[in-house]
Design an enzyme around this catalytic site. Sequence first.
Site, PDB file in Angstrom:
ATOM      1  N   CYS A  99      42.773 165.988  91.745  1.00 38.80           N
ATOM      2  CA  CYS A  99      43.359 167.325  91.900  1.00 38.80           C
ATOM      3  C   CYS A  99      44.126 167.421  93.222  1.00 38.80           C
ATOM      4  CB  CYS A  99      42.282 168.408  91.763  1.00 38.80           C
ATOM      5  SG  CYS A  99      42.964 170.059  91.460  1.00 38.80           S
ATOM      6  N   HIS A 198      39.554 167.088  87.078  1.00 43.91           N
ATOM      7  CA  HIS A 198      38.332 166.721  87.804  1.00 43.91           C
ATOM      8  C   HIS A 198      37.439 165.848  86.933  1.00 43.91           C
ATOM      9  CE1 HIS A 198      38.600 169.297  91.447  1.00 43.91           C
ATOM     10  NE2 HIS A 198      39.460 169.949  90.683  1.00 43.91           N
ATOM     11  N   GLU A 200      35.070 163.956  87.750  1.00 46.04           N
ATOM     12  CA  GLU A 200      33.677 163.918  88.189  1.00 46.04           C
ATOM     13  C   GLU A 200      32.801 164.893  87.401  1.00 46.04           C
ATOM     14  OE1 GLU A 200      35.584 166.913  91.083  1.00 46.04           O
ATOM     15  OE2 GLU A 200      36.152 165.201  89.848  1.00 46.04           O
TER      16      GLU A 200
END
Length: 237
Positions: A99, A198, A200
């Site tokens: 990002c 994102h 993660e």
Amino acid sequence: MVRPVIGITTSRRSGWRIFPLMALNVWMAGGRARRWTDRAPAHVADVDGVIVGGGDDISPDLYGGQVVTSARLDPGRDALERRLVLEAFDQGLPVMGICRGSQMLNVALGGTLHQDAYDAYRDSDRHRTILPRKTVLIAPGTRLAAVAGGAPMKVNALHSQAVDRLGRGLRVAARDRGGMIQAIERVRDPFAIGVQWHPEHLFYARRQQGLFRALVAAAKASRQRRSQMQRVDAGAE
């Protein structure tokens, strides 16, 4: 083999929440994580790869843009991350941008950003959620397609800025359905990839895991002074 160390930049304010999730993804990929903020020493000599994480907007002072009234800036972090990206490339270390980190990767290499991405791309689907609701289209023949698959991908979206003019040595790896750039990558060593979403938060998705595996593979190759791109490509086969 000893797990490669991946330095991860985070916000001073909210990094304590996101770092454990980032560290989990790195561990699952075969590495181990070290947290960096702009309030403590951070040196690329201490790691084998770098992740520039998400967070506040990047100051337009870094690329000659105009700040918008809604921007939330973090100049200390800007300076840290720009230095780390450039030093990583000087030392031949791989970099992944997430990002804000993808935007910093582009800016550090001389590129620019759209301060208000959705004003520039009116046809782009505007989602603000950690859930995978946004569709991105992967460019064929890219390294992103090799490590995460070439089919359209469902991702999350929390950003307000986006890449405008590409930095040196970068190419577009994905766009959304409105044409907004969603991923960028280097075409030669050292390995670098930046994604607007994102991954993660999507640790349960095999395609997102591929991004972290690629970074760790490149970090191992860097430690052994071997071709990072060849190692990443071999792992994607």
